[in-house]
Design an enzyme around this catalytic site. Structure first.
Site, PDB file in Angstrom:
ATOM      1  N   ASP A   5       5.909  63.920  12.543  1.00 36.27           N
ATOM      2  CA  ASP A   5       4.467  63.911  12.858  1.00 36.27           C
ATOM      3  C   ASP A   5       4.091  64.893  13.964  1.00 36.27           C
ATOM      4  O   ASP A   5       2.962  65.379  14.014  1.00 36.27           O
ATOM      5  CB  ASP A   5       4.035  62.499  13.274  1.00 36.27           C
ATOM      6  CG  ASP A   5       4.899  61.959  14.416  1.00 36.27           C
ATOM      7  OD1 ASP A   5       6.118  61.831  14.211  1.00 36.27           O
ATOM      8  OD2 ASP A   5       4.361  61.702  15.514  1.00 36.27           O
ATOM      9  N   HIS A  18      17.426  55.594  25.512  1.00 30.11           N
ATOM     10  CA  HIS A  18      17.060  55.326  24.114  1.00 30.11           C
ATOM     11  C   HIS A  18      15.788  54.488  24.077  1.00 30.11           C
ATOM     12  O   HIS A  18      15.754  53.383  24.621  1.00 30.11           O
ATOM     13  CB  HIS A  18      18.197  54.590  23.399  1.00 30.11           C
ATOM     14  CG  HIS A  18      19.462  55.395  23.329  1.00 30.11           C
ATOM     15  ND1 HIS A  18      20.624  54.927  22.785  1.00 30.11           N
ATOM     16  CD2 HIS A  18      19.734  56.656  23.741  1.00 30.11           C
ATOM     17  CE1 HIS A  18      21.560  55.863  22.867  1.00 30.11           C
ATOM     18  NE2 HIS A  18      21.040  56.925  23.450  1.00 30.11           N
ATOM     19  N   THR A  19      14.764  55.022  23.444  1.00 27.15           N
ATOM     20  CA  THR A  19      13.471  54.335  23.418  1.00 27.15           C
ATOM     21  C   THR A  19      13.312  53.567  22.115  1.00 27.15           C
ATOM     22  O   THR A  19      13.563  54.115  21.040  1.00 27.15           O
ATOM     23  CB  THR A  19      12.328  55.368  23.527  1.00 27.15           C
ATOM     24  OG1 THR A  19      12.682  56.299  24.542  1.00 27.15           O
ATOM     25  CG2 THR A  19      11.007  54.703  23.854  1.00 27.15           C
ATOM     26  N   ASP A  77      18.545  62.970  22.461  1.00 20.80           N
ATOM     27  CA  ASP A  77      17.136  62.554  22.355  1.00 20.80           C
ATOM     28  C   ASP A  77      16.566  62.748  20.958  1.00 20.80           C
ATOM     29  O   ASP A  77      15.382  63.032  20.787  1.00 20.80           O
ATOM     30  CB  ASP A  77      16.263  63.303  23.384  1.00 20.80           C
ATOM     31  CG  ASP A  77      16.719  63.039  24.808  1.00 20.80           C
ATOM     32  OD1 ASP A  77      17.167  61.908  25.076  1.00 20.80           O
ATOM     33  OD2 ASP A  77      16.629  63.957  25.639  1.00 20.80           O
ATOM     34  N   THR A 100      13.729  60.671  29.261  1.00 21.57           N
ATOM     35  CA  THR A 100      13.610  59.223  29.486  1.00 21.57           C
ATOM     36  C   THR A 100      14.279  58.837  30.797  1.00 21.57           C
ATOM     37  O   THR A 100      13.824  57.947  31.506  1.00 21.57           O
ATOM     38  CB  THR A 100      14.305  58.464  28.328  1.00 21.57           C
ATOM     39  OG1 THR A 100      13.905  59.063  27.106  1.00 21.57           O
ATOM     40  CG2 THR A 100      13.954  57.007  28.303  1.00 21.57           C
ATOM     41  N   ARG A 147      12.545  64.936  33.382  1.00 21.18           N
ATOM     42  CA  ARG A 147      12.455  66.403  33.309  1.00 21.18           C
ATOM     43  C   ARG A 147      11.782  66.835  32.003  1.00 21.18           C
ATOM     44  O   ARG A 147      12.008  66.204  30.960  1.00 21.18           O
ATOM     45  CB  ARG A 147      13.871  67.020  33.324  1.00 21.18           C
ATOM     46  CG  ARG A 147      14.563  66.922  34.656  1.00 21.18           C
ATOM     47  CD  ARG A 147      15.969  67.495  34.588  1.00 21.18           C
ATOM     48  NE  ARG A 147      16.867  66.663  33.787  1.00 21.18           N
ATOM     49  CZ  ARG A 147      18.123  66.981  33.524  1.00 21.18           C
ATOM     50  NH1 ARG A 147      18.633  68.115  33.947  1.00 21.18           N
ATOM     51  NH2 ARG A 147      18.886  66.163  32.818  1.00 21.18           N
ATOM     52  N   VAL A 149       7.788  59.067  11.287  1.00 22.42           N
ATOM     53  CA  VAL A 149       6.478  59.705  11.504  1.00 22.42           C
ATOM     54  C   VAL A 149       5.732  59.111  12.695  1.00 22.42           C
ATOM     55  O   VAL A 149       4.521  59.245  12.817  1.00 22.42           O
ATOM     56  CB  VAL A 149       5.614  59.602  10.217  1.00 22.42           C
ATOM     57  CG1 VAL A 149       6.178  60.495   9.125  1.00 22.42           C
ATOM     58  CG2 VAL A 149       5.496  58.158   9.734  1.00 22.42           C
ATOM     59  N   GLY A 150       6.458  58.432  13.566  1.00 21.25           N
ATOM     60  CA  GLY A 150       5.860  57.855  14.773  1.00 21.25           C
ATOM     61  C   GLY A 150       6.908  57.025  15.474  1.00 21.25           C
ATOM     62  O   GLY A 150       7.925  56.666  14.873  1.00 21.25           O
ATOM     63  N   LYS A 173      17.671  58.360  18.376  1.00 19.95           N
ATOM     64  CA  LYS A 173      18.732  57.475  17.874  1.00 19.95           C
ATOM     65  C   LYS A 173      18.358  56.015  18.102  1.00 19.95           C
ATOM     66  O   LYS A 173      18.617  55.152  17.268  1.00 19.95           O
ATOM     67  CB  LYS A 173      20.058  57.783  18.610  1.00 19.95           C
ATOM     68  CG  LYS A 173      20.535  59.214  18.425  1.00 19.95           C
ATOM     69  CD  LYS A 173      21.740  59.525  19.293  1.00 19.95           C
ATOM     70  CE  LYS A 173      21.452  59.567  20.763  1.00 19.95           C
ATOM     71  NZ  LYS A 173      20.583  60.680  21.213  1.00 19.95           N
TER      72      LYS A 173
HETATM   73  P1  GDP Z   1      17.322  58.894  21.827  1.00 16.47           P
HETATM   74  O1  GDP Z   1      17.886  59.167  23.171  1.00 16.47           O
HETATM   75  O2  GDP Z   1      17.988  59.690  20.758  1.00 16.47           O
HETATM   76  O3  GDP Z   1      17.251  57.433  21.485  1.00 16.47           O
HETATM   77  O4  GDP Z   1      15.806  59.420  21.867  1.00 16.47           O
HETATM   78  P2  GDP Z   1      14.748  59.221  23.066  1.00 16.47           P
HETATM   79  O5  GDP Z   1      14.292  57.807  23.060  1.00 16.47           O
HETATM   80  O6  GDP Z   1      15.276  59.781  24.338  1.00 16.47           O
HETATM   81  O7  GDP Z   1      13.601  60.203  22.610  1.00 16.47           O
HETATM   82  C1  GDP Z   1      12.912  60.028  21.411  1.00 16.47           C
HETATM   83  C2  GDP Z   1      11.418  59.837  21.741  1.00 16.47           C
HETATM   84  O8  GDP Z   1      10.650  60.001  20.565  1.00 16.47           O
HETATM   85  C3  GDP Z   1      11.070  58.441  22.252  1.00 16.47           C
HETATM   86  O9  GDP Z   1      10.023  58.527  23.151  1.00 16.47           O
HETATM   87  C4  GDP Z   1      10.638  57.713  20.985  1.00 16.47           C
HETATM   88  O10 GDP Z   1       9.747  56.626  21.232  1.00 16.47           O
HETATM   89  C5  GDP Z   1       9.926  58.819  20.268  1.00 16.47           C
HETATM   90  N1  GDP Z   1       9.949  58.748  18.799  1.00 16.47           N
HETATM   91  C6  GDP Z   1      10.893  58.280  17.970  1.00 16.47           C
HETATM   92  N2  GDP Z   1      10.611  58.548  16.702  1.00 16.47           N
HETATM   93  C7  GDP Z   1       9.423  59.193  16.711  1.00 16.47           C
HETATM   94  C8  GDP Z   1       8.596  59.765  15.702  1.00 16.47           C
HETATM   95  O11 GDP Z   1       8.917  59.760  14.528  1.00 16.47           O
HETATM   96  N3  GDP Z   1       7.449  60.357  16.118  1.00 16.47           N
HETATM   97  C9  GDP Z   1       7.071  60.426  17.409  1.00 16.47           C
HETATM   98  N4  GDP Z   1       5.925  61.025  17.698  1.00 16.47           N
HETATM   99  N5  GDP Z   1       7.825  59.926  18.394  1.00 16.47           N
HETATM  100  C10 GDP Z   1       8.992  59.325  18.032  1.00 16.47           C
HETATM  101  P1  IMO Z   2      20.507  60.387  24.902  1.00 14.93           P
HETATM  102  O1  IMO Z   2      21.532  59.341  24.560  1.00 14.93           O
HETATM  103  C1  IMO Z   2      19.703  64.472  26.224  1.00 14.93           C
HETATM  104  C2  IMO Z   2      22.497  66.195  29.109  1.00 14.93           C
HETATM  105  C3  IMO Z   2      22.008  66.462  30.517  1.00 14.93           C
HETATM  106  C4  IMO Z   2      22.821  67.687  30.860  1.00 14.93           C
HETATM  107  C5  IMO Z   2      24.162  67.380  30.191  1.00 14.93           C
HETATM  108  C6  IMO Z   2      25.189  66.795  31.137  1.00 14.93           C
HETATM  109  O2  IMO Z   2      19.252  59.838  25.460  1.00 14.93           O
HETATM  110  O3  IMO Z   2      20.305  61.320  23.750  1.00 14.93           O
HETATM  111  P2  IMO Z   2      25.493  64.398  32.222  1.00 14.93           P
HETATM  112  O4  IMO Z   2      24.631  63.641  33.188  1.00 14.93           O
HETATM  113  O5  IMO Z   2      25.753  63.669  30.953  1.00 14.93           O
HETATM  114  O6  IMO Z   2      26.763  64.906  32.848  1.00 14.93           O
HETATM  115  O7  IMO Z   2      24.633  65.715  31.866  1.00 14.93           O
HETATM  116  O8  IMO Z   2      23.898  66.455  29.162  1.00 14.93           O
HETATM  117  N1  IMO Z   2      22.328  64.800  28.639  1.00 14.93           N
HETATM  118  C7  IMO Z   2      21.419  64.434  27.734  1.00 14.93           C
HETATM  119  N2  IMO Z   2      20.456  65.156  27.118  1.00 14.93           N
HETATM  120  N3  IMO Z   2      19.890  63.175  25.909  1.00 14.93           N
HETATM  121  C8  IMO Z   2      20.871  62.454  26.497  1.00 14.93           C
HETATM  122  O9  IMO Z   2      21.179  61.195  26.127  1.00 14.93           O
HETATM  123  C9  IMO Z   2      21.668  63.072  27.494  1.00 14.93           C
HETATM  124  N4  IMO Z   2      22.681  62.658  28.268  1.00 14.93           N
HETATM  125  C10 IMO Z   2      23.084  63.733  28.965  1.00 14.93           C
HETATM  126  O10 IMO Z   2      20.623  66.733  30.530  1.00 14.93           O
HETATM  127  O11 IMO Z   2      22.292  68.811  30.209  1.00 14.93           O
HETATM  128 MG    MG Z   3      17.270  59.900  25.025  1.00 11.69          MG
END
Ligand code: GDP
Ligand code: IMO
Ligand code: MG
Length: 427
Positions: free
Chosen positions: A336, A41-42, A13, A302, A306, A417-418, A16
C-alpha cells in the site's frame, strides 16, 4: 509435522512481526532463536499496537507457548520491562507458556559501554548499531572467557566471582580506551542481576529439550526471525551486519531444532527496501521519492527511532537473501505504501565492471560500486488498504507483485496492504 519459519530477506523491518502474529493461531509454540532487543516487531490488531523486542509475538495470544531459545542474547532489565508492559496490557504470563533458555547469553552494562567505545573508535563508516550491547555480548559468547549465560545466574556464588573477575578486566580496558569512563561496581551489578534472576527463574529451562519434546508430541512450531538475511553475520553485508545468524541459517544453531523440521520457510520482503545503520545500499533513494516512502510507510526505527534509509525493491539483494534462507514462498509487505507513485522501479540486476550480474557481491566495497539495472513498471493511483483479494488489486499492483515473484523465482502467498492483522491478502 508443521514447523514454519518467518525470516526477513532484506535488511530487517520487513514486517515479520505482523506475519508471525497472523500465523500464530495455526501454531502451538513461537520461538525466537537469535538477536536480542535490537529487534523491533510491530503487531497491530483490534485497534491496539504492540512493539515487541525480545519477546516472541506469540506472547500476545492465549494458549500459545513462547520460547526465547539458545541463540538469543538477553538484557534482563529490558526483558523484564517488556514483560511487565505485556502483563499490564494482557494479563499474567504463566511459566507454562513462556520459556527462556538457560543457554542464552546475558547482556551486562559493560557490554553497552564497550560497544560505544568500539563504534566511536571506528575510522571507517560506522556500523550504526542499535547500541544495545548486542555485538559485544555475542563477541563475549564467541570469545568465551568473559561470557555469562542465563543458566549461570542460577549459581549466585559462581556469578559473583565471575563478575568480579570480568568487571575488573572491563574497568581496566575501558579506562585505558575512554578517559571519561566511570568504572563499574561488580557488587552493584551482582545485586541488580540477582533481583532480575528472582523474576526470571520461573521461566528458565533447557529450551532445546523442551522443543525436542514438543516435536515428539507433534506440536506445531513457528520460528520468528529477527533482523534480516542481509544482516546475517556470515552471509550479510559484513561488517554492516548484526552479530547473529539472522538468515534462515540461524534457526538450527539458535534453537537446536534441525533445519529439516521446517516444512514451510516463508521469506518476508517489503515491496521496496529499507535499511537502518551504515553500509552500501545500491537502490537507495536520496531524493523526494525516498522521503515520500519514508513518510507514507512511517519508516522510522521501532527501537532507535532513526529514519530508515529507503529505496526501490532490489531483487538481487532479496534474491540472495531468499537463496541463503532456502525459502518456500514469499510474503510481500507494505504494498500500500507504493500506491500513488506514477511509476515504480525494481532492480533486476547489477552492473559492475561493464558486466551484468544477478549475483550479490561478497564484499561491501564491490557492492558499493554496483549500478542497479532497473525494470520500470507503471504504478497504480488508488488506495489498496481495504482490498482482501488478489483479483481486486489494480492490475498494475498485481503486475508489480508478479514481478517480485518472477525475479525471486518464488511464489507469493501473502500480500500485506496495511499494518493491521486484517489488512492481508492470502494468495
Ligand atoms: P519487523 O521488525 O520485521 O517486524 O518490522 P517492523 O515492525 O520493524 O516494521 C514494519 C512496520 O510496518 C511496522 O510499523 C508495521 O506496523 C508496519 N506494517 C506492517 N505491514 C504493513 C503493511 O502492509 N502496510 C503498512 N503501511 N504498514 C505495515
Ligand atoms: P528487526 O528484527 C533493522 C541493524 C542496525 C545496524 C546493524 C547492527 O526489527 O528487523 P546491532 O545493534 O544488531 O549490532 O546493529 O543491524 N539492525 C536492524 N535493522 N531491523 C532490525 O531488527 C535490526 N536489528 C539490528 O541498525 O545497522
Ligand atoms: Mg523491526
Amino acid at each position: 509435522m508443521t514447523a514454519t519459519a518467518v525470516v526477513g530477506l532484506q535488511w530487517g523491518d520487513e514486517a515479520k512481526g505482523k506475519i508471525v502474529d497472523l500465523l500464530t493461531s495455526e501454531h502451538d509454540i513461537v520461538v525466537r532463536y537469535q538477536g536480542g532487543n535490537n529487534a523491533g516487531h510491530t503487531v497491530k490488531f483490534d485497534g491496539q499496537t504492540y512493539k515487541l523486542s525480545l519477546l516472541p509475538a506469540g506472547i500476545l495470544r492465549d494458549g500459545i507457548t513462547s520460547v526465547v531459545a539458545t541463540g538469543v542474547v538477553i538484557n534482563p532489565k529490558a526483558f523484564l520491562a517488556e514483560l511487565d508492559g505485556i502483563v499490564s496490557r494482557r494479563g499474567p504470563v504463566a511459566p507454562e507458556r513462556f520459556k527462556v533458555s538457560d543457554r542464552a547469553h546475558v547482556i551486562f552494562p559493560y557490554h553497552l559501554a564497550e560497544e560505544a567505545v568500539l563504534e566511536n573508535s571506528r575510522q571507517a563508516e560506522k556500523i550504526g548499531t542499535t547500541m544495545r550491547g548486542i555485538g559485544t555480548c555475542y563477541r563475549e559468547k564467541a570469545g568465551r572467557t568473559h561470557a555469562i549465560r542465563i543458566g549461570d545466574l542460577l549459581y549466585p556464588d559462581l556469578l559473583r566471582s565471575r563478575l568480579h573477575e570480568i568487571v575488573a578486566f572491563k574497568n581496566q580496558m575501558l579506562a585505558a580506551l575512554a578517559p571519561e569512563f566511570q568504572p563499574f561496581d561488580a557488587d552493584a551489578i551482582f545485586a541488580e542481576y540477582l533481583t532480575y534472576t528472582e523474576r526470571l527463574k520461573p521461566y528458565i529451562c533447557d529450551t532445546t529439550a523442551f522443543l525436542h519434546h514438543a516435536i515428539a508430541d507433534k506440536k506445531r512450531l513457528l520460528f520468528e526471525g529477527a533482523q534480516g538475511s542481509l544482516l546475517d553475520l556470515d552471509h550479510g553485508t559484513f561488517p554492516y551486519v548484526t552479530s547473529s545468524s539472522s538468515s534462515g541459517c540461524g534457526i538450527h544453531s539458535g534453537s537446536g531444532v534441525p533445519e529439516r523440521t521446517i516444512s514451510r520457510m516463508i521469506g518476508i520482503v517489503k515491496a521496496y527496501t529499507t535499511r537502518v545503520g551504515g553500509g552500501p545500499f545500491p537502490t537507495e533513494l536520496n531524493n523526494e521519492i525516498g522521503q515520500h516512502i519514508r513518510d507514507v510507510g512511517h519508516e522510522y526505527g521501532t527501537v532507535t527511532g532513526r529514519p530508515r534509509r529507503c529505496g526501490w525493491f532490489d531483487s538481487v539483494a532479496a534474491g540472495y537473501g531468499a537463496r541463503i534462507s532456502g525459502i518456500d514462498c514469499l510474503a510481500v509487505m507494505l504494498l500500500d505504501v507504493l500506491s500513488g507513485l506514477e511509476e515504480l522501479k525494481v532492480c533486476e540486476a547489477y552492473e559492475i565492471d561493464g558486466e551484468r550480474t544477478t549475483d550479490f557481491p561478497s564484499h561491501v566495497e564491490r557492492l558499493a560500486q554496483v549500478q542497479p539495472v532497473y525494470r520500470t513498471l507503471p504504478g497504480w493511483k488508488c488506495e489498496i488498504s481495504h482490498i482482501r483479494k488478489v483479483a481486486d488489486l489494480p492490475a498494475n499492483a498485481r503486475r508489480y507483485v508478479d514481478t517480485i515473484a518472477e525475479l525471486l523465482n518464488s511464489r507469493v502467498e501473502i500480500i500485506s496492504v496495511g499494518p493491521d492483522r486484517e489488512q492481508t491478502i492470502l494468495g
